[in-house]
Enzyme design. Structure first.
Site, PDB file in Angstrom:
ATOM      1  CD  GLU A  97      -2.601   1.157   2.672  1.00 46.72           C
ATOM      2  OE1 GLU A  97      -3.685   1.752   2.713  1.00 46.72           O
ATOM      3  OE2 GLU A  97      -2.110   0.551   3.651  1.00 46.72           O
TER       4      GLU A  97
ATOM      5  CE  LYS B 177      -6.918   1.060   4.437  1.00 43.70           C
ATOM      6  NZ  LYS B 177      -5.671   1.771   4.816  1.00 43.70           N
TER       7      LYS B 177
ATOM      8  CB  CYS C 251      -3.620  -1.430   5.457  1.00 42.40           C
ATOM      9  SG  CYS C 251      -2.489  -0.805   6.748  1.00 42.40           S
TER      10      CYS C 251
END
Length: 529
Positions: A98, A198, A231
């Site tokens: 990321e 995300k 993440c």
């Protein structure tokens, strides 16, 4: 001591893990007769690259598109070098981290020149390398597509993307566009296979949260179906648990920019725990900025890990490993040991509330479970991970400890081969975590304290000498429990056994090869946020 490891671990090992200090082009296969995975299983070759990205020196300032492209080109050049190095080793899929291409610390406005336009792969079939002029502002996507072709592999990367919206759209931002933190996957022929936006942003003011959760899977000819998230998503139900539950994926690609936080949430620690808890393979690529506490990548199966954690070396690192297409899990009755040792019999007796009895040549000796608590140690409180844990010190060479908070009671049954001059504590937390994110956790944790004072328990440490044979368990109210296991020098270890017994979830381990830093059961109650 330098914290630099690229290591393979095997479940059930009784000796020190094999340490492989590998260069960027080295191949770690890790196939061993000691592995619990089926020897007949098929494998694929995967790579993750921990990248030290070239960052914008002025991320808060608005620059032109050309200047943004020139900075991103420096990172993309490194990506291409790693793809070609991986191709020499037969890699079939590679994952990049990321924020690796554009960096971070932007505002919503200043990141705009770094964003590519992203058409929906579900609506448009597109090969950016072969059709470079089909859409404007897609230079990064074109470069990644060409890399996938050149390397002959599936490629997963993270970039910032933009999507225009109309004022009639009630969710359309004031500037007329959505901006997303986006993972993309390309096939080995350069086709844009899919994208994931995300969902659980971590203080990312430059990006928007998609109106609907992306539940993204993609198929490969070498390992079947993969899932994808980013993440902070790893701690939440959507998309992570829903993806595992509804799509039954066994392989996860996971770009991340994770800042390590000990003792419970170091990058490699949560990655390994996720693979073990859910019986899946996870290909985790982290960013490499040690001064910001950002390092820790790995290729993890439920029973075996290849990882890298380095707080000293400024360079990036490529991990390559052979991965089973059908991962074999640790949890479940199939992993119950055939040999019922003394400590496990004690554990079962304590759970049942019955006296524990053993025979010697002359007579039968019975110990009530309560005997372990004759000298009850003092309870104290200390902050761990910004949460107010209730703890008890772990003293002596053996014992059974209990500590409770709200509805959760944590237990530790332990024996120590030798005593070290260190303070350990058993802690419990049952409540809403509210710092750097809000989510409900139930945690039982055996941790080494930072010093000899109770107030040092919960501090971030990486080195330890204390050895334990132990059972750790609790009466958790959730099925979603991450087994965290970290030993001295940021070394991962694998439990001997995990599972449920009499409505208690337990972790069992004997024969640590190095000092224990953390052993914890980290439960997430998603319905309580």
């Amino acid at each position: 001591m330098r914290s630099r490891f690229m290591v393979c671990i095997m479940s059930g090992a009784r000796t020190a893990p094999a340490l492989f200090f590998l260069g960027c082009s080295a191949l770690a296969l890790g196939v061993s007769s000691a592995s619990q995975e089926h020897r007949e299983a098929e494998y694929y070759v995967a790579a993750v690259y921990e990248h030290r990205s070239v960052l914008s020196p002025t991320p808060l300032e608005l620059v032109g598109r050309q200047e943004a492209l020139e900075l991103m080109k420096q990172n993309l050049d490194v990506y291409e070098q790693q793809v070609m190095a991986a191709a020499q080793k037969g890699v079939q899929i590679i994952v990049f981290p990321e924020d690796g291409i554009h960096g971070f610390n932007f505002t919503r406005t200043s990141i705009y020149p770094f964003l590519d336009f992203m058409p929906s792969p579900k609506l448009v079939r597109w090969n950016p390398c072969l059709e470079p002029f089909r859409f404007n502002d897609t230079e990064v996507l074109q470069r990644l597509s060409c890399m996938a072709i050149k390397g002959g592999m599936f490629l997963v990367a993270n970039l910032g993307t933009k999507q225009p919206c109309l004022s009639s759209d009630p969710g359309c931002p004031w500037d007329g566009r959505y901006q997303f933190n986006t993972n993309v996957v390309f096939s080995d022929n350069g086709t844009l296979v899919d994208r994931y936006r995300k969902h659980n942003l971590y203080f990312e003011a430059a990006f928007d949260t998609p109106a609907n959760v992306d539940l993204i899977t993609f198929d490969t000819p070498f390992a079947g179906k993969f899932g994808m998230f980013t993440c902070f998503d790893i701690l939440f139900f959507d998309p992570t648990i829903r993806l595992l539950r509804d799509f039954e994926v066994k392989h996860i690609v996971y770009p991340t920019a994770w800042m390590n936080q000990l003792p419970l949430l170091a990058a490699i620690e949560i990655q390994k725990a996720f693979a073990t808890a859910f019986g899946v393979n996870i290909l985790a690529a982290n960013i490499h900025h040690p001064t910001l506490g950002m390092t820790g990548s790995g290729i993890h199966t439920p029973l075996k890990s290849f990882w890298y954690h380095d707080m000293d070396d400024p360079k990036g690192h490529l991990i390559i490993a052979q991965v089973a297409t059908n991962p074999q899990g640790l949890t479940g009755t199939g992993n119950t040991t055939s040999e019922m040792d003394l400590s496990h019999r004690k554990f079962l007796k304590i759970l049942s509330g019955d006296p524990y009895c053993e025979k010697d040549a002359q007579e039968v000796h019975c110990d009530e479970a309560a005997k372990w608590n004759v000298n009850v140690p003092p309870t104290f409180h200390s902050e761990m991970m910004y949460d107010n844990f209730t703890l008890v010190p772990v003293w002596g060479k053996e014992g059974h400890l209990q500590v409770c908070s709200h509805s959760l009671c944590c237990h530790l049954l332990y024996e120590r081969p030798t005593l070290s001059k260190e303070l350990y504590a058993l802690g419990v937390f049952d409540g809403l975590h509210t710092v750097h994110g809000t989510y409900y956790i139930q945690t039982c944790a055996l941790v080494k304290c930072g010093g000899l004072g109770f107030d040092t328990c919960g501090q971030e440490i990486t080195e330890a000498e204390g050895l334990f044979d132990f059972h750790l368990w609790g009466n958790f109210s959730t099925l979603y429990i991450f087994p965290l296991f970290l030993t001295s020098g940021m070394t991962l270890d694998t439990p001997d056994q995990l599972g449920w017994e009499n409505d208690h979830y337990f972790l069992r381990k004997r024969g640590l090869s190095s000092g224990l830093v953390t052993a914890a059961l980290y439960g997430r109650l998603y319905e309580r946020k």
